[in-house]
Design an enzyme around this catalytic site. Structure first.
Site, PDB file in Angstrom:
ATOM      1  N   SER A  35       0.809  -1.222   0.000  1.00  0.00           N
ATOM      2  CA  SER A  35       0.000   0.000   0.000  1.00  0.00           C
ATOM      3  C   SER A  35       0.839   1.266   0.000  1.00  0.00           C
ATOM      4  O   SER A  35       0.425   2.295   0.523  1.00  0.00           O
ATOM      5  CB  SER A  35      -0.926   0.004   1.230  1.00  0.00           C
ATOM      6  OG  SER A  35      -0.169  -0.092   2.431  1.00  0.00           O
ATOM      7  N   GLY A  36       2.041   1.200  -0.595  1.00  0.00           N
ATOM      8  CA  GLY A  36       2.875   2.389  -0.708  1.00  0.00           C
ATOM      9  C   GLY A  36       2.488   3.253  -1.892  1.00  0.00           C
ATOM     10  O   GLY A  36       1.436   3.075  -2.511  1.00  0.00           O
ATOM     11  N   ASN A  84       7.115   2.085   3.785  1.00  0.00           N
ATOM     12  CA  ASN A  84       8.261   2.979   3.643  1.00  0.00           C
ATOM     13  C   ASN A  84       7.856   4.301   3.006  1.00  0.00           C
ATOM     14  O   ASN A  84       8.402   5.347   3.323  1.00  0.00           O
ATOM     15  CB  ASN A  84       9.345   2.321   2.787  1.00  0.00           C
ATOM     16  CG  ASN A  84      10.256   1.415   3.609  1.00  0.00           C
ATOM     17  OD1 ASN A  84      10.162   1.361   4.834  1.00  0.00           O
ATOM     18  ND2 ASN A  84      11.129   0.698   2.931  1.00  0.00           N
ATOM     19  N   GLN A  93      11.032  10.733   4.420  1.00  0.00           N
ATOM     20  CA  GLN A  93      11.309  12.122   4.777  1.00  0.00           C
ATOM     21  C   GLN A  93      11.757  12.913   3.552  1.00  0.00           C
ATOM     22  O   GLN A  93      11.420  14.074   3.385  1.00  0.00           O
ATOM     23  CB  GLN A  93      12.409  12.190   5.839  1.00  0.00           C
ATOM     24  CG  GLN A  93      12.058  11.568   7.160  1.00  0.00           C
ATOM     25  CD  GLN A  93      13.246  11.568   8.119  1.00  0.00           C
ATOM     26  OE1 GLN A  93      14.334  11.993   7.768  1.00  0.00           O
ATOM     27  NE2 GLN A  93      13.029  11.077   9.326  1.00  0.00           N
ATOM     28  N   GLY A 105      12.276  13.824  -0.545  1.00  0.00           N
ATOM     29  CA  GLY A 105      11.255  14.268  -1.465  1.00  0.00           C
ATOM     30  C   GLY A 105      11.185  13.449  -2.737  1.00  0.00           C
ATOM     31  O   GLY A 105      11.506  12.264  -2.759  1.00  0.00           O
ATOM     32  N   ASP A 133       9.181  -9.560   1.724  1.00  0.00           N
ATOM     33  CA  ASP A 133       8.173 -10.588   1.453  1.00  0.00           C
ATOM     34  C   ASP A 133       7.934 -10.773  -0.043  1.00  0.00           C
ATOM     35  O   ASP A 133       7.921 -11.889  -0.556  1.00  0.00           O
ATOM     36  CB  ASP A 133       6.836 -10.221   2.109  1.00  0.00           C
ATOM     37  CG  ASP A 133       6.889 -10.249   3.614  1.00  0.00           C
ATOM     38  OD1 ASP A 133       7.971 -10.502   4.170  1.00  0.00           O
ATOM     39  OD2 ASP A 133       5.849 -10.010   4.242  1.00  0.00           O
ATOM     40  N   ARG A 152      25.646   8.254  -1.849  1.00  0.00           N
ATOM     41  CA  ARG A 152      25.396   7.705  -0.525  1.00  0.00           C
ATOM     42  C   ARG A 152      26.382   6.616  -0.110  1.00  0.00           C
ATOM     43  O   ARG A 152      26.769   6.543   1.052  1.00  0.00           O
ATOM     44  CB  ARG A 152      23.960   7.174  -0.449  1.00  0.00           C
ATOM     45  CG  ARG A 152      22.932   8.293  -0.355  1.00  0.00           C
ATOM     46  CD  ARG A 152      21.526   7.765  -0.318  1.00  0.00           C
ATOM     47  NE  ARG A 152      20.586   8.856  -0.070  1.00  0.00           N
ATOM     48  CZ  ARG A 152      19.261   8.723  -0.116  1.00  0.00           C
ATOM     49  NH1 ARG A 152      18.736   7.548  -0.410  1.00  0.00           N
ATOM     50  NH2 ARG A 152      18.479   9.748   0.122  1.00  0.00           N
ATOM     51  N   SER A 170      13.173   7.256  -5.793  1.00  0.00           N
ATOM     52  CA  SER A 170      12.313   6.103  -5.524  1.00  0.00           C
ATOM     53  C   SER A 170      10.834   6.465  -5.582  1.00  0.00           C
ATOM     54  O   SER A 170      10.024   5.718  -6.159  1.00  0.00           O
ATOM     55  CB  SER A 170      12.646   5.474  -4.175  1.00  0.00           C
ATOM     56  OG  SER A 170      12.625   6.438  -3.153  1.00  0.00           O
ATOM     57  N   LEU A 171      10.442   7.579  -4.985  1.00  0.00           N
ATOM     58  CA  LEU A 171       9.038   7.970  -5.058  1.00  0.00           C
ATOM     59  C   LEU A 171       8.648   8.293  -6.500  1.00  0.00           C
ATOM     60  O   LEU A 171       7.525   8.009  -6.932  1.00  0.00           O
ATOM     61  CB  LEU A 171       8.761   9.173  -4.150  1.00  0.00           C
ATOM     62  CG  LEU A 171       8.930   8.938  -2.641  1.00  0.00           C
ATOM     63  CD1 LEU A 171       8.554  10.187  -1.850  1.00  0.00           C
ATOM     64  CD2 LEU A 171       8.096   7.752  -2.164  1.00  0.00           C
TER      65      LEU A 171
END
Length: 528
Positions: free
Chosen positions: A11-12, A40, A45, A47, A206, A273, A370-371
Site C-alpha cells: 500500500s505504498g 516505507n 522524509q 522528497g 516478502d 550515498r 524512488s518515489l
C-alpha cells in the site's frame, strides 16, 4: 474465496498510484499485512526528484542518475522514467498536490546527494511520504477495496503456470484466497532484514521472496543502499535523518570536530550515498563518534519537524547543534526483474516500486528517485492493464491451482540473529570470508524452497521469507567479485569493468533450488 480484476499486494506510493489510475476501469483489491499507512512510502522524509526547475533538464537528471548508479543501468530506461516522471509531477502540481513553496509562491526545490542541481520537491518539510500518501488515498473511491492485516503467504499459479491469485493468512492463522488475472507486487524492499535500518519494521522482502518461490527471476540483489545518516542511539537506531538536512548545509564531523568528508569526494557531504556511508562507517570503526553539525541550517525545527520530534522522543538534544549518526540499510536496488511496464517473467504477475528491479537505480539509487519511480510505474502498469483487459469467463476456468506441496519448515532461529548477521557479514563492507560465513549459517538452517507454510504462524512465515531473501543477497554478493555502488568488498575494492560492467546476476528458482546465473547466459522472457 474472492475474485476481482486486479490484486495489489502492498500500500505504498506505487500501489496507490496504480489504484488511482485503475479505479474507473477495473475492480481493485489492495492487500497489506499491516495497516494501509505502514509503509516505507509513508515514512519517507526525503522528497521526489524531477527536472522541473528552469535550469534543469531531463538529460541532466539522467546523467546524475547514471553516475550515482555507477552506470549499471540502461540509459534508455533511466531517460524514459525521468521523462515520464517530469510529466507526472507537473500534472500533480497542477492537480493541487501539497508540495512545499517559497514565500513568493514558487516551488521550493531542495538539494540532495549526487544531484548537480536543486530538483527535490518536498511536502511538509521532511514529511513528503506522509503528505503524498494521504493525497493519493484521498483520491481513491469506493471502487478500491482495502484488505488490512492479512499477510500474503503464497502467490497462486494455475496449471499453465500463470499467476492467478494470492493466499493470505490472518493473525489467527486462518487462510484466505483471492483470485484475479492480474497480481501486482508493491511490497517495498528488504531493509528490515538488517538490524540497523531506516525501513518500516514490516519491510522484510516478502514480495521478493514470494516472487522467487513462484518462479519469477530476480536481479541485482547484492546492491544494498546504506543510508549514511540514521539517528545513532549506541547499538541501535532511532530512525532516519534525511539527506535533505545535508542539502540545507549540515556538516559531517567526528568527535574531534573534523569534517570527515574533506578530501574524500568533491561533493563533500553530498557525495553519493555509498561513499558517505563508507566514510562514516570507517570513522566509527576507529572508535570515533560521527555527528551531523546542524548549526549552519537556519530554522531547523521548522524545516524538519519529524526529525526534531524523533530526536526529542529519544532524548537527543538539539541545543548543541549535533545529531549523532550511523549508517543503516535504506534501499534495495535489486528485486523482481520487470520490463518498462512492470511485467515480470511469470505471466499474470507484475512488480512495481522498490520490490522491482526496473533498470533505473543500477548499483546505487540516486536520492529521491524512488518515489518518482513508484509514480511512474504505477501509471505505466495501469495503462497496460486497462488496455489488456481479459475475458472474465475464460479466466474463471483457470482457478484450478496446482502446486506440489512440500513439508512444513521448522524455524529454529531468532530473526533478530539473522538481522545481526546480515549487518555484520553482509553489511556495508563485505568480503569472501564474511559472506561465506553467513551463507554457511543460512544453509545450516536446512530450510527448503518448496515449503508448506500453511501450518506456520505469520511471524514464522515472515522469518522464512527473510531467510529466502538473505540467501539471495548473500549468494549474489559472494559472486560479484568487485566493488560497485552499494556493493563494497574489501577483498575486491575496485570496480572491475572488464568482467562485471553491465553484467547482472540473476536468481531463479529451478526445481526448488536457487540458481545463480549471469544475464547473458540466460534469456529472460518478460510476458506480454
Amino acid at each position: 474465496m474472492m475474485s476481482t480484476d486486479v490484486i495489489i499486494v502492498g500500500s505504498g506510493i506505487a500501489a496507490l498510484q496504480l489504484a488511482r489510475q485503475l479505479q474507473e476501469h477495473l475492480n481493485v483489491i489492495i492487500i497489506t499485512k499491516n495497516k494501509v499507512k505502514d509503509s516505507n512510502s509513508y515514512l519517507a522524509q526525503g522528497g521526489i526528484a524531477a527536472p522541473i526547475g528552469i535550469l534543469d533538464k531531463i538529460e541532466l537528471h539522467t546523467r546524475d542518475t547514471m553516475t550515482a548508479g555507477c552506470n549499471h543501468q540502461s540509459i534508455e530506461v533511466v531517460k524514459n522514467v525521468i521523462r515520464d516522471g517530469k510529466r507526472i509531477i507537473e500534472y500533480l502540481i497542477n492537480d493541487g498536490a501539497p508540495f512545499d513553496r517559497k514565500a513568493d509562491g514558487d516551488l521550493a526545490l531542495g538539494m540532495e546527494g549526487a544531484h548537480s542541481i536543486a530538483r527535490i520537491l518536498h511536502s511538509g518539510g521532511d514529511q513528503t511520504g506522509k503528505y503524498i500518501v494521504d493525497y493519493l488515498l484521498d483520491s481513491l473511491t469506493g471502487k478500491v477495496r482495502f484488505v488490512q492485516e492479512e499477510m500474503v503467504c503464497e502467490l497462486l499459479r494455475n496449471e499453465r503456470g500463470h499467476c492467478c491469485g494470492v493466499k493470505t493468512m490472518k493473525s489467527d492463522g486462518s487462510i484466505h484466497h483471492y483470485f484475479a488475472p492480474h497480481v501486482v507486487l508493491s511490497t517495498g524492499g528488504a531493509g528490515s532484514i538488517y538490524s540497523l535500518s531506516s525501513n518500516a519494521p514490516s519491510v522484510t522482502g516478502d514480495g521478493m521472496a514470494l516472487a522467487f518461490l513462484a518462479g519469477a527471476a530476480l536481479s541485482d540483489m547484492e546492491f544494498i543502499q546504506f543510508h549514511p545518516t540514521l539517528l545513532s542511539l549506541g547499538t541501535t537506531s532511532g530512525g532516519l535523518v534525511s539527506e535533505a538536512v545535508r542539502g540545507e548545509g549540515a556538516l559531517l564531523i567526528n568527535d574531534r570536530g573534523e569534517r570527515i568528508m574533506e578530501g574524500v569526494h568533491p561533493q563533500l557531504e553530498l557525495a553519493p550515498r555509498h561513499i558517505v556511508a563508507e566514510k562514516i562507517n570507517s570513522e566509527r570503526n576507529e572508535g570515533k563518534t560521527v555527528y551531523l553539525d546542524i548549526t549552519p541550517v537556519k530554522e531547523f525545527k521548522t524545516k524538519f519537524p519529524s526529525i526534531t520530534k524523533m530526536c526529542e522522543t529519544h532524548h537527543v538534544s538539539l541545543s548543541d547543534g549535533k545529531i549523532p549518526v550511523t549508517p543503516g540499510c535504506h534501499f534495495t536496488m535489486g528485486g523482481v526483474v520487470t520490463d518498462e511496464e512492470g511485467k515480470t517473467t511469470v505471466n499474470g504477475l507484475y512488480a512495481i516500486g522498490e520490490v522491482a528491479c526496473t533498470g533505473l537505480h543500477g548499483a546505487n539509487r540516486l536520492a529521491s528517485n524512488s518515489l518518482l519511480e513508484g509514480l511512474v510505474f504505477g501509471e505505466r502498469l495501469a495503462h497496460h492493464l486497462i488496455t489488456a483487459k481479459k475475458n472474465a469467463a475464460s479466466f474463471t476456468a483457470a482457478y484450478h491451482v496446482s502446486k506440489s506441496r512440500g513439508t512444513a519448515p521448522e524455524i529454529t532461529f531468532d530473526p533478530a540473529e539473522l538481522k545481526e548477521r546480515m549487518m555484520t557479514d553482509v553489511g556495508i563492507i563485505r568480503n569472501e570470508q564474511s559472506l561465506t560465513n553467513h551463507l554457511n549459517w543460512l544453509k545450516a538452517q536446512y530450510l527448503p524452497y518448496n515449503a508448506d507454510l500453511d501450518r506456520l504462524s505469520q511471524d514464522e512465515i515472515q522469518t522464512y521469507l527473510m531467510w529466502v531473501v538473505s540467501m539471495m543477497i548473500t549468494q549474489s554478493a559472494l559472486l560479484r567479485t568487485e566493488s560497485r555502488g552499494g556493493h563494497i568488498r574489501s577483498d575486491y575494492p575496485a570496480e572491475n569493468n572488464t568482467d562485471w560492467f553491465k553484467r547482472r546476476i540473476l536468481l531463479i528458482n529451478e526445481n526448488h533450488q536457487l540458481k545463480v546465473v549471469h544475464d547473458e547466459q540466460h534469456k529472460i522472457e518478460i510476458y506480454a
